[in-house]
Design an enzyme around this catalytic site. Structure first.
Site, PDB file in Angstrom:
ATOM      1  N   SER A  86      -2.686   1.522 -18.513  1.00  0.00           N
ATOM      2  CA  SER A  86      -4.311   1.705 -18.217  1.00  0.00           C
ATOM      3  C   SER A  86      -4.709   3.200 -18.776  1.00  0.00           C
ATOM      4  CB  SER A  86      -4.334   1.741 -16.606  1.00  0.00           C
ATOM      5  OG  SER A  86      -3.550   2.922 -16.205  1.00  0.00           O
ATOM      6  N   LYS A 127       0.420   0.284   7.440  1.00  0.00           N
ATOM      7  CA  LYS A 127       1.070  -0.955   7.319  1.00  0.00           C
ATOM      8  C   LYS A 127       1.798  -1.653   8.378  1.00  0.00           C
ATOM      9  CE  LYS A 127       3.228  -0.244   3.513  1.00  0.00           C
ATOM     10  NZ  LYS A 127       2.870   1.188   3.412  1.00  0.00           N
ATOM     11  N   THR A 128       2.668  -0.630   8.983  1.00  0.00           N
ATOM     12  CA  THR A 128       3.720  -0.948  10.073  1.00  0.00           C
ATOM     13  C   THR A 128       2.869  -1.208  11.352  1.00  0.00           C
ATOM     14  OG1 THR A 128       5.393   0.124   9.219  1.00  0.00           O
ATOM     15  CG2 THR A 128       5.603  -0.405  11.190  1.00  0.00           C
ATOM     16  N   PRO A 162       2.198   4.908   1.160  1.00  0.00           N
ATOM     17  CA  PRO A 162       2.825   5.326   2.462  1.00  0.00           C
ATOM     18  C   PRO A 162       1.817   6.159   3.480  1.00  0.00           C
ATOM     19  CG  PRO A 162       4.444   6.173   0.803  1.00  0.00           C
ATOM     20  CD  PRO A 162       3.156   5.505  -0.135  1.00  0.00           C
ATOM     21  N   GLY A 163       1.716   5.387   4.518  1.00  0.00           N
ATOM     22  CA  GLY A 163       0.770   6.201   5.540  1.00  0.00           C
ATOM     23  C   GLY A 163      -0.254   5.523   5.724  1.00  0.00           C
ATOM     24  N   VAL A 164      -0.799   4.222   5.122  1.00  0.00           N
ATOM     25  CA  VAL A 164      -1.998   3.675   5.321  1.00  0.00           C
ATOM     26  C   VAL A 164      -1.998   2.936   6.761  1.00  0.00           C
ATOM     27  CG1 VAL A 164      -2.453   3.752   2.569  1.00  0.00           C
ATOM     28  CG2 VAL A 164      -1.216   1.903   3.645  1.00  0.00           C
ATOM     29  N   LYS A 180      -8.171   5.109  -8.095  1.00  0.00           N
ATOM     30  CA  LYS A 180      -8.700   5.768  -9.371  1.00  0.00           C
ATOM     31  C   LYS A 180      -9.823   6.456  -9.260  1.00  0.00           C
ATOM     32  CE  LYS A 180      -5.607   3.217 -12.405  1.00  0.00           C
ATOM     33  NZ  LYS A 180      -5.394   2.346 -13.575  1.00  0.00           N
ATOM     34  N   GLY A 207       0.740  -1.231   0.081  1.00  0.00           N
ATOM     35  CA  GLY A 207       0.012   0.006   0.074  1.00  0.00           C
ATOM     36  C   GLY A 207       0.595   1.281  -0.204  1.00  0.00           C
TER      37      GLY A 207
END
Length: 789
Positions: free
Chosen positions: A685, A368-369, A364-366, A728, A362
């Protein structure tokens, strides 16, 4: 009072008394003393005030008694004469005393200092052949003792002093003073009832000291013959070790070996590991501690004993509580939460099940860590994180071999040692940013670690022992899957963490970001009130990201500015409204995304995926009269350039179907440009968007301004599915576009969209380019090809 008692009282002498802590004074011998205790100084001053300058010297029973009384003193002491006195300080006197005779202390008095009433303690005249023999033996042993202590020769003065002594007991006193005896032994000699007893006591002590000195010299001689001059330190250690063994004392190196042996006995180790550890401990026991190999083996054994070979933490298998913890820590991401609950259910039914290897992908900042930490808390396991970003050396994972100086285990084994359990949650962060150079390929080293069939016997180069990693819950994180090698990617279960919508960001900010920043700034929720419109302004105009890291920073900036007001004395609560945001943070950093109000022919609205989320992409095309070439600008990658060529070729070959003039393709040049030329762009795309832009250009029909599209195009006009649908669609929604054209193969991806987004947006699904052009170019007549008979 009777006459006999009167005579006894008259024979007693009253003299000042000086108590010694660690020694006794023998008659006929001189002793220097440093007197510092106030009562002792007073006793010395009282003695110096008399004509004879006599004082009684007696040893203390307890050396720690600072103010000794009668009960703390021995009853036999020595009457002495002060021969010299020197006052160095006001509270200290240095004196030289000469022992005169033994005395019995009958009574102790105190008058600012200790005074003793004493009577002489004479020795009987017990001369015999044994006394003479012991005296001669003492002279011989004493000379030998001095010779051994001096390193081989006896000073002539000492030998002459031994020979001239007429009194055997005085000889014993003199020799005893040369030996390092404790106060109890010296007092025992002073109290000896006969000369014969005194000689026997000193003879026994002296014989033992001579034996020890002879043994020391023997060890020194043997060690000198065996070792070279460069090993002097080893010789000294050997001497020390031999002396300690002779005296029954434990060698520190041996004590360390015994301690490791005890730990090895009590440790729960696999049988092959225990066998290897015992072999190394046996090698260590034979090595001198000064050898480098001794320290290498000791460090290796300590790592082996510290590792959790079989120790596991108890999993929290209560599914309801685990779900509650995951919901408390993170908003949304239901797929990931469901996957963790599934694994808990499997462990509950089969405790020996293999741990999964998850990969969170994902922007950055979603989260994960932080999601890894939440998973560890839900499972009740220890959490360890290891960053792989920028790692180039394979040895950082596998460790160095013990042959290298300063070698250590790899970071995997060190993480297991810190965790203390064989089943922690181990996060391998930024797995897509591993490096590779001449030192090795860390990604290849991870192939064994992340393979459930192989990691049950992982061998670190330093330990060189099989360590079971199969119970570890590995979680890897990445921003993109493209840099990850295919064999490594094949070993991981991919879980995508998509970007958040504005509504989701609002909920995350209210639940997690705002309380955390308020706590950090020392403010209460009652002191700081952020209105919904103000929060929406922050999300729209000051952050553009898929995650919420930047949003938390912006919220923190506003809270710190409010904290300044409270620090200056303000007490009323502060409410932040939408209009207050620019005053606190300055002008909007990001202009709101809005679709173009009017789209001229040749312009099409597309959607793109980036590592920071989705974005709206406008593709512009222009005809070049009398031109021939195809010009493409906007820093496009090879795949995107090929999409532009495919779109032109498809429309050229199907010009009749779409009502286009083929001569335009032949007689005019074409220029395709994608704005934001400083930003590199690539990917398949944009195929339908380029086809639409060219169809609009050649037909003169403008595209609808409320629609965006995405999809890959083939040379035969098929529309193929693409990735990043959620990001999107959210980008189109932010830009105010209410209609999105997607490949039919992506219809299933709408389930990942938030309910409110699916409700607000209109979706058109296309199988072929003709479906797309019909949906976005109103007025374009598309001829349906006749079916074959």
């Amino acid at each position: 009072m009777q006459m006999s008692e009167l005579n006894t009282e008259n024979t007693l002498r009253s003299l000042p008394l000086l108590a010694l802590k660690n020694s006794a004074l023998f008659p006929g011998l001189v002793m220097p003393l440093s007197v510092g205790r106030p009562t002792s100084v007073a006793a010395v001053e009282a003695a110096l005030a008399t004509e004879e300058k006599e004082i009684v010297i007696v040893a203390q029973r307890d050396a720690n008694a600072e103010k000794p009384g009668a009960a703390d003193l021995y009853t036999v002491g020595t009457r002495a004469s002060i021969r010299r006195a020197n006052r160095q300080r006001a509270d200290q006197i240095d004196i030289m005393v000469l022992g005169i005779e033994r005395v019995v202390i009958v009574k102790v008095e105190e008058d600012g200092y200790l005074k003793a009433r004493t009577s002489p303690l004479a020795l009987p005249e017990d001369s015999s052949r044994e006394t003479e023999a012991l005296a001669l033996s003492l002279v011989e042993l004493g000379s030998k003792f001095v010779s051994l202590a001096q390193g081989g020769s006896t000073p002539q003065e000492v030998a002459r002093m031994f020979a001239v002594q007429q009194d055997p007991l005085q000889l014993a006193f003199m020799i005893a003073s040369l030996m390092n005896l404790d106060a109890a032994k010296e007092q025992a000699l002073l109290e000896t009832p006969t000369r014969l007893d005194g000689l026997r006591i000193v003879h026994g002590w002296l014989s033992h000291e001579v034996d020890v000195l002879e043994l020391r010299n023997k060890i020194a001689t043997e060690a000198r013959e065996e070792m070279s001059k460069e090993q002097k330190e080893y010789i000294l250690r050997q001497q020390k070790k031999a002396i300690e063994q002779e005296l029954g004392e434990k060698n520190p190196d041996q004590a360390e070996v015994e301690q490791l042996r005890e730990r090895l006995t009590n440790a729960e180790l696999p049988e092959d590991v225990r066998k290897e550890a015992e072999r190394e401990l046996a090698r260590m026991e034979k090595l001198p501690s000064m050898q480098p190999e001794f320290s290498v083996i000791r460090t290796w054994l300590e790592y082996v004993l510290d590792l959790p070979w079989t120790k596991r933490s108890d999993d929290n298998l209560e599914l309801k509580r685990a779900r509650q913890i995951l919901d408390e820590d993170h908003y949304g991401i239901e797929k990931v939460k469901d996957r963790i609950i599934e694994q808990l259910a499997v462990l509950k039914l089969n405790p020996e099940a293999k741990a999964p290897i998850l990969c969170f992908v994902g922007a950055p900042g979603v989260g994960k860590t932080s999601l890894g930490q939440s998973i560890a808390r839900a499972l009740g396991r220890k959490f360890e994180r290891m960053s792989l970003g920028g790692m180039h050396d394979e040895a950082e994972l596998r460790g160095h071999r013990r042959t290298y100086i300063g070698a250590l285990p790899g970071r995997l084994i060190q993480a297991m040692r810190r965790a203390g359990f064989a089943n922690p949650v181990l996060m391998l962060d930024e797995v897509d940013k591993l490096g590779r150079d001449f030192r090795g390929d860390p990604a290849s080293a991870l192939l064994e670690v992340l393979d459930p069939e192989q990691n049950k016997a992982f061998r670190d180069n330093y330990l060189d022992l099989p360590f079971d990693l199969s119970k570890v819950l590995f979680i890897t994180t990445a921003n993109s899957l493209d840099p990850i090698p295919a064999p490594l990617l094949d070993r991981m279960e991919i879980l995508r963490l998509s970007g958040y919508s504005e509504e989701e960001k609002t909920q995350i900010a209210r639940r997690y970001l705002l309380p955390r920043q308020l706590k950090h700034a020392g403010l209460s929720p009652e002191q700081f009130i952020l209105e919904d419109e103000a929060l929406k302004k922050l999300i729209e105009s000051y952050t553009r990201e898929a995650g919420v890291r930047r949003l938390e920073q912006v919220i923190g900036r506003i809270i710190r500015k409010v904290a300044v007001k409270f620090a200056e004395g303000q007490s009323e609560p502060v409410t932040i409204k939408r209009d207050d945001v620019p005053e606190l943070l300055g002008p909007e950093a990001i202009l709101p995304e809005e679709g173009r109000k009017e789209l001229p022919p040749g312009v099409a609205t597309g959607l793109a995926w980036t590592e920071t989320g989705g974005d709206v992409l406008y593709i512009e095309a222009a005809l070049l009269t009398q031109g021939k070439d195809l010009t493409i600008t906007g820093q496009l990658g090879e795949v995107m350039q090929e999409s532009a060529k495919t779109a032109r070729s498809y429309l050229w070959s199907h010009a009749t179907q779409f009502g286009l003039e083929a001569s335009q393709f032949l007689n005019s040049g074409l220029h395709i440009h994608v704005p934001a030329g400083a930003i590199p762009k690539d990917g398949p795309s944009a195929g339908v968007t380029m086809t639409t832009a060219l169809a609009s250009l050649y037909s003169g029909v403008a595209m609808r301004n409320d629609t965006a599209m995405t999809g890959e195009v083939t040379l035969t006009g098929l529309v193929l599915p693409i990735g990043g649908v959620k990001e999107k669609v959210l980008a189109a929604r932010r830009a105010g576009l209410k209609r999105v054209v997607l490949p039919r193969g992506n219809q299933k991806d709408l389930r990942d969209l938030p309910e409110e987004v699916r409700r607000e947006m209109e979706f058109v699904f296309a199988d072929r380019v003709s479906d797309v052009l019909t949906a976005v170019l109103p007025g374009l007549e598309v001829l349906v090809p006749a079916k074959a008979a």
